[in-house]
Design an enzyme around this catalytic site. Structure first.
Site, mmCIF file in Angstrom:
data_model
loop_
_atom_site.group_PDB
_atom_site.id
_atom_site.type_symbol
_atom_site.label_atom_id
_atom_site.label_comp_id
_atom_site.label_asym_id
_atom_site.label_seq_id
_atom_site.Cartn_x
_atom_site.Cartn_y
_atom_site.Cartn_z
ATOM 1 N N SER A 137 33.713 46.964 38.344
ATOM 2 C CA SER A 137 33.339 45.593 38.680
ATOM 3 C C SER A 137 31.982 45.650 39.344
ATOM 4 O O SER A 137 31.569 46.694 39.866
ATOM 5 C CB SER A 137 34.370 44.988 39.644
ATOM 6 O OG SER A 137 33.880 43.799 40.242
ATOM 7 N N TYR A 150 39.434 45.691 47.243
ATOM 8 C CA TYR A 150 38.913 45.579 45.872
ATOM 9 C C TYR A 150 37.570 46.299 45.753
ATOM 10 O O TYR A 150 37.344 47.060 44.800
ATOM 11 C CB TYR A 150 38.765 44.109 45.484
ATOM 12 C CG TYR A 150 38.547 43.885 44.007
ATOM 13 C CD1 TYR A 150 39.609 44.003 43.113
ATOM 14 C CD2 TYR A 150 37.295 43.554 43.505
ATOM 15 C CE1 TYR A 150 39.421 43.804 41.743
ATOM 16 C CE2 TYR A 150 37.098 43.348 42.146
ATOM 17 C CZ TYR A 150 38.167 43.475 41.275
ATOM 18 O OH TYR A 150 37.966 43.279 39.924
#
Length: 266
Positions: A137, A150
């Site tokens: 990501s 995350y």
């Protein structure tokens, strides 16, 4: 180098989102695809797709990875591309993120990728060819506030991918890492955590995103074909990463502004 028809490809997290978009587009190119996901039965979105086989695979389980390796050996006698795509979402203020939530996201997003790489690296090295594509990501490159777990796991995927890029290169094996920002997907269904404000913000960003999983998948495939190691799929990610690399004060200013805006909602 283009992804050739008849290429043998395994995709994890293939029943929805980016994984499903990749499966469809790769199959449309004439590739042979082994779509995998945690579902024990063939998921409806994968039904009727030509050149696509399905295998239940929980990326946190070594036994499932062994079954996937055995399937590939028996059916294809090798693998050309491994897309380690399966992932979930979690975030929030650090004091509200419980350790079981950390363990959950580490097991899936980071160790799931590591398991895939270690399962198939020996095969690819022996072949002297192959390409591993890990989904991280933009959060693995730039680290906004209230996304500790995350950010951490996606940064881990970026680090793992860079390590293997160098480690496997002498054996003719390529490694890429995908770093998108927000795009329309069903990732909100996996959101966990007690920080409701952070969950709502993340859901809003995903739901209001302009880019679809199909667009991201096409850009991923293009990046793989061009041999890129870090595949940035959208303008926002490119700007944020460039700011961190070349204009660190501007990057810190952006992160500070985001943090202040979030704190006003507490």
């Amino acid at each position: 180098m283009s992804i050739a028809p008849e290429s043998r490809i395994l995709v994890t997290g293939a029943a929805s989102g980016l994984g499903l978009a990749l499966v469809r587009q790769l199959a449309d190119r004439g590739c042979r695809v082994l779509a995998t996901d945690v579902h024990t039965e063939l998921p409806d979105p994968l039904r009727g797709l030509d050149r696509v086989a399905y295998l239940s695979l929980d990326v946190t389980q070594d036994v499932d990875w062994a079954k996937a390796r055995d399937w590939v050996v028996e059916e294809w006698d090798g693998l050309d591309y491994l897309f380690n795509n399966a992932g979930v979402a979690a975030g929030g203020r650090i004091e509200l993120s419980e350790m079981d939530q950390w363990q959950w996201i580490v097991d899936i997003n980071l160790l799931g990728v590591a398991r895939g790489c270690r399962t198939f690296a020996p095969m690819l090295k022996a072949q002297g060819s192959g390409h591993i594509v890990n989904t991280a990501s933009a959060a693995g490159l730039v680290h906004p506030p209230r996304m500790s777990e995350y950010n951490a796991v996606k940064a881990g995927v970026v680090a793992l991918s860079e390590t293997l890029f160098h480690e496997l290169k002498p054996y003719g094996v390529k490694v890429s890492v995908i770093c998108p920002t927000f795009f329309k997907t069903n990732l909100t269904e996996s959101l966990r955590g007690k920080d409701e404000s952070a969950n709502k913000s993340a859901a809003k960003l995903i739901d209001n995103a302009k880019l679809s999983a199909d667009v991201i998948a096409a850009r991923v495939i293009n990046g793989v074909e061009k041999g890129r190691h870090i595949i940035l799929t959208d303008r926002d990610g490119k700007i944020a990463y460039a700011a961190k690399r070349f204009a660190r004060p501007l990057y810190y200013s952006m992160m500070a502004k985001a943090s202040v805006q979030m704190s006003k909602k507490d």
